[in-house]
Design a protein around this motif. Sequence first.
Motif, short mmCIF file in Angstrom:
data_model
loop_
_atom_site.label_atom_id
_atom_site.label_comp_id
_atom_site.label_asym_id
_atom_site.label_seq_id
_atom_site.Cartn_x
_atom_site.Cartn_y
_atom_site.Cartn_z
N GLY A 95 0.80 -1.22 0.00
CA GLY A 95 0.00 0.00 0.00
C GLY A 95 0.83 1.26 0.00
N ASP A 96 0.16 2.40 0.17
CA ASP A 96 0.83 3.70 0.16
C ASP A 96 1.92 3.75 1.23
OD1 ASP A 96 -0.84 4.54 -1.85
OD2 ASP A 96 -2.28 5.49 -0.50
N GLY A 97 3.05 4.37 0.84
CA GLY A 97 4.15 4.51 1.77
C GLY A 97 4.84 3.20 2.13
N GLY A 98 4.58 2.16 1.33
CA GLY A 98 5.20 0.87 1.59
C GLY A 98 4.54 0.07 2.69
N GLN A 99 3.34 0.51 3.12
CA GLN A 99 2.63 -0.23 4.16
C GLN A 99 2.10 -1.55 3.59
OE1 GLN A 99 2.19 0.66 7.50
NE2 GLN A 99 3.76 2.15 6.92
N SER A 526 4.84 6.67 -13.82
CA SER A 526 3.80 6.25 -14.75
C SER A 526 3.00 7.48 -15.17
CB SER A 526 2.85 5.24 -14.10
OG SER A 526 3.36 3.95 -14.16
N ILE A 527 2.46 7.41 -16.37
CA ILE A 527 1.61 8.52 -16.85
C ILE A 527 0.22 8.00 -17.15
CG2 ILE A 527 3.54 9.85 -17.74
CD1 ILE A 527 1.30 8.26 -20.29
N ALA A 528 -0.73 8.90 -17.15
CA ALA A 528 -2.11 8.56 -17.55
C ALA A 528 -2.68 9.72 -18.35
CB ALA A 528 -2.97 8.28 -16.32
N PHE A 539 -3.06 6.41 -8.72
CA PHE A 539 -1.92 5.56 -9.02
C PHE A 539 -1.64 4.62 -7.84
CE2 PHE A 539 -0.96 9.17 -11.84
CZ PHE A 539 -0.70 8.50 -13.02
N PRO A 540 -1.48 3.34 -8.11
CA PRO A 540 -1.12 2.41 -7.03
C PRO A 540 0.30 2.67 -6.56
CG PRO A 540 -1.90 1.24 -9.02
CD PRO A 540 -1.63 2.65 -9.41
N ALA A 541 0.59 2.30 -5.31
CA ALA A 541 1.95 2.41 -4.79
C ALA A 541 2.85 1.36 -5.42
CB ALA A 541 1.94 2.27 -3.28
N HIS A 542 2.27 0.25 -5.82
CA HIS A 542 2.97 -0.90 -6.42
C HIS A 542 3.24 -0.61 -7.88
CE1 HIS A 542 3.89 -4.94 -7.65
NE2 HIS A 542 3.50 -5.50 -6.53
N ARG A 543 4.50 -0.70 -8.30
CA ARG A 543 4.87 -0.35 -9.67
C ARG A 543 4.14 -1.17 -10.72
NH1 ARG A 543 11.14 -0.34 -12.03
NH2 ARG A 543 10.66 0.81 -13.97
N ASP A 544 3.83 -2.43 -10.42
CA ASP A 544 3.27 -3.34 -11.42
C ASP A 544 1.76 -3.53 -11.31
OD1 ASP A 544 5.86 -3.86 -12.45
OD2 ASP A 544 6.23 -5.24 -10.78
N GLU A 545 1.13 -2.74 -10.45
CA GLU A 545 -0.33 -2.81 -10.33
C GLU A 545 -0.99 -1.75 -11.21
OE1 GLU A 545 -1.88 -5.13 -8.98
OE2 GLU A 545 -0.90 -5.88 -7.17
#
Length: 555
Positions: A95-99, A526-528, A539-545
């Motif tokens: 999650g956000d902030g690496g949680q 990432s862009i949108a 934007f998800p915190a996870h690069r691949d989500e």
Amino acid sequence: MFVFRQLKNAHTVLILVLVLSFVLAGCQTNQKPNAGSSGPSGTSSAGDATQAAQGAEKVLTISWPKDIGPLNPHQYAPNEFFAQGMYYEPLIDYGDGGQLVPKLAESWDISEDGKTYTFHLRQNVKFSDGSAFDANVVQKNFDTILANRDMHSWLGVIGQIDKTEVVDAHTFSITLKNQYYPTLQEFAVVRPLRFLGAAGFPDDGNTANAIKNPISTGPWVLSEYKKDELAVFTRNDNYWGAKPKIDKLVVKVIPDPEARVLALEKGDIDLIYGEGVISLDSFVNLRDSGKFETSISDALASRALIVNTAKGPFADLDVRLALQHAVNKQALVDGVTNGVEKKADSIIASNFPYANVGLKPYDYDMEAAKTLLDQAGWKLPAGKTIREKDGKPLEIELVYMGDDEVEKPMSTAIQSDLKQIGVQVKLTGLERQLRNKRMEAADFDLLFWGTYGAPYDPHSFVSTNYEPGYGIYESQQGLPMAKELHQQMKDVLLTTDETERQKLYTSILTTLHDQAVYLPISYLTSIAVYPKYVTGLKFPAHRDETPFDTLDIQK
């Protein structure tokens, strides 16, 4: 009289049937898309208005450069990260902030020795085929993953797993060979630690080569698929969690970046999303047109130069420090990426776990760079433009990926910056395989490289620094404290004490920064790009989500 009543009733029924038929026909006509439309969802404007009034199906169409692949959660290419990530679910999410937040596991316990992880699975979760998610199917997935350890050896936790156990229907435990703190974080990666329903397994139970069907617990069901053309995902209305707001997600395969831009402008797709999916110039043009909404994510990973301390001019700390001051990173970010990437002041961005350690950025300062080179004995002879030391010119080589649209112009700009302080830079653009060989052999002075990003860093970053064979460990052998530094990197992955872990990360990141082992240039994002009727982008915190489960269409 009896016959008359029968005929009268029959006549009445016939009229009712006819009326009902016309009503149903009208409803069906209004729900069918107009084939002649060029609108984003394939319907005409009039059709849009009618469908909206009747609560029409919400369909979001996106583009992707490649086919989604077979949706095998335990396999790599040709499966696409984004598709596996949106379709299958982990025990734990990033999650956000690496949680770390619960997903298919509601909670977990860690034994006192830090080796046994017990997961309490979420109950009443069903796979898309109606079968139950429980500890037995978790075990079935781990059996095939661990049967192919070599295939997944890049993920540290795979090599650490000693045994797994079904404790009861809703409890599953994993015992490690050693303490390994990134265990939970690595459980959040997209592949291979996600879960396939039992009926999706091949007869031999080994998913390394293929699966029967992509059966998942996730919010989407694959409802239509045409290889190299499109994939249609329908919302799983039996999903255990928060359901997507859209009814369908259509993924069109559009390999050419400019064709994706044209498709958006024509209304054939509703969203362009991801890293490097269109040129940065195209992104800026779409942003400046005023016709679309645009968004840029927070830092996902770092773009940097590895500085080889083991040989050549960069064996001298003063020369490495001169490099830090001589490169105008803000100009690189603005000129090459049009501000889409963000200037990097540290090798791991401060929004990553354990990375907010208060490092002081190196300012762009040409005079400071020249002074440092003078201190190192590299002097500029009268009438010459390249510095010399003991009669030898100050020449270095910068290796980059030859076909990379960002690395190539950045390399040229860095060459120009360094020439201003009397450094001659030879640029070498190579295709990926040759570039990797040069990196592994530490055969470079400077080499473009990128960190792994969330949820892999910072632990994956440090492991590639201390493990021989990647070229990074080898390039750090010129550091006087290399042995101590690499031992700290090993220790940080094994400690279970949070305070000690942060202390070690602070020391590691500070040493790398002070020794100028990397030249951080920019943070990847990432862009949108999307029309105003697409709402809810986060934007998800996870690069691949992906953000597809939060998007909505409001026409």
